[in-house]
Design an enzyme around this catalytic site. Structure first.
Site, PDB file in Angstrom:
ATOM      1  N   TYR A 113    -113.138  19.690  27.785  1.00  0.00           N
ATOM      2  CA  TYR A 113    -112.286  18.988  28.650  1.00  0.00           C
ATOM      3  C   TYR A 113    -113.838  18.765  29.789  1.00  0.00           C
ATOM      4  CZ  TYR A 113    -107.610  20.120  28.328  1.00  0.00           C
ATOM      5  OH  TYR A 113    -106.260  20.064  27.865  1.00  0.00           O
ATOM      6  N   TYR A 152    -109.068  24.593  21.337  1.00  0.00           N
ATOM      7  CA  TYR A 152    -110.219  25.226  22.146  1.00  0.00           C
ATOM      8  C   TYR A 152    -109.532  26.662  22.688  1.00  0.00           C
ATOM      9  CZ  TYR A 152    -107.055  23.582  26.219  1.00  0.00           C
ATOM     10  OH  TYR A 152    -106.131  23.263  27.048  1.00  0.00           O
ATOM     11  N   ARG A 162    -105.908  27.520  22.144  1.00  0.00           N
ATOM     12  CA  ARG A 162    -104.871  26.478  22.321  1.00  0.00           C
ATOM     13  C   ARG A 162    -104.908  25.554  21.146  1.00  0.00           C
ATOM     14  NH1 ARG A 162    -102.150  24.552  26.189  1.00  0.00           N
ATOM     15  NH2 ARG A 162    -100.677  24.734  24.519  1.00  0.00           N
ATOM     16  N   HIS A 165    -103.661  19.496  21.241  1.00  0.00           N
ATOM     17  CA  HIS A 165    -102.507  19.135  22.161  1.00  0.00           C
ATOM     18  C   HIS A 165    -103.000  17.741  23.186  1.00  0.00           C
ATOM     19  CE1 HIS A 165    -104.501  22.129  24.818  1.00  0.00           C
ATOM     20  NE2 HIS A 165    -104.086  21.388  25.881  1.00  0.00           N
ATOM     21  N   HIS A 167    -101.703  16.527  27.017  1.00  0.00           N
ATOM     22  CA  HIS A 167    -100.990  16.779  28.203  1.00  0.00           C
ATOM     23  C   HIS A 167    -100.044  15.429  28.361  1.00  0.00           C
ATOM     24  CE1 HIS A 167    -102.273  20.797  29.001  1.00  0.00           C
ATOM     25  NE2 HIS A 167    -103.257  20.260  28.512  1.00  0.00           N
TER      26      HIS A 167
HETATM   27 FE   LIG Z   1    -104.985  21.367  27.613  1.00  0.00          FE
END
Ligand SMILES: [Fe+2]
Length: 247
Positions: A113, A152, A162, A165, A167
């Protein structure tokens, strides 16, 4: 969801709140700090919440639904597996919902991110911002281009990851009506190792959060296509993270 919840006299299907993961899910460590410790209260919506301004069509930019280009520094595409993600927003009786603002955010192809507190070593892509938005068309469809997010690691257990994905946020007919969820990718073995997904006990609910590969809508030599439909409530509702707070 249970068939023990028939259609009510108002034509709406009552929620089966037991379907939702408990607010405190120990395998998902931070929930033990933020889960309510007292019974929930139900508050009526205020007039300003019901009549306040909504997002307008005129505010959507030409690249808002193109995460491959919308943060590009010099016109260069973001790096990664190119995707088209699309789907239909439906109500509980399968009626398409036009004019709904759908927002999405995700990590880059390496699973990184763009955030100052990000602790993962994967590289930033200077041409990828990781967020966008779209309005559903007259048939309730949204669509956007992006790159496939990487899995990640996150500071939960000693080495929790995770799954890939995206969001999603969906705004309703009033500003206070906002639903949040996550989309996963069909066939990803990381889904079943995720402590957040593990809080969802109903496999059908997890399947509803999993986008399906759609070869038919895959543009040759360009991008894979995934379909992710969103059902706002009722017996086939998508599982929303904030459903218990939502209207
Ligand atoms: Fe996320």
């Amino acid at each position: 969801m249970s068939d023990l919840f028939p259609e009510g006299p108002d034509g709406l299907f009552p929620r089966d709140l037991s379907w939702h993961p408990p607010a405190a899910t120990p395998g998902y460590k931070s929930t033990t700090f933020r889960a309510p410790r007292l019974p929930l209260l139900s508050l009526d919506a205020t007039k300003s919440e019901l009549t306040g301004p909504r997002f307008g069509h005129s505010l959507i930019g030409a690249l808002d639904n193109d995460l491959i280009r919308n943060y590009s520094q010099d016109g260069t595409d973001a790096i990664g597996q190119r995707l088209i993600v699309y789907g239909q927003v439906l109500d509980e009786n399968a009626r398409p919902q036009p004019g709904v603002l759908v927002e999405f955010w995700q990590a880059n192809a390496g699973g990184r991110y763009r955030h100052r507190k990000e602790g993962y070593q994967a590289a930033i892509d200077p041409n990828f911002g990781g967020c966008g938005r779209a309005l559903t068309d007259e048939n309730g469809f949204y669509t956007f281009r992006t790159v496939k997010p990487g899995a990640y690691p996150w500071p939960n257990g000693p080495n929790d990851w995770r799954p890939a994905h995206i969001h999603f946020s969906i705004f309703g007919s009033a500003f206070a009506q906002r639903l949040i969820t996550q989309m996963y990718f069909e066939g990803d073995p990381m889904i079943w190792q995720c402590p957040i997904v593990g809080g969802i006990k109903d496999k059908a609910a997890i399947d509803q959060l999993t986008a399906k590969l759609d070869r038919h809508n895959t543009p040759p030599m360009d991008a894979l296509a995934y379909r992710f439909d969103i059902v706002l409530r009722g017996r086939r509702a998508t599982l929303f993270e904030n459903r218990k707070e939502g209207l």
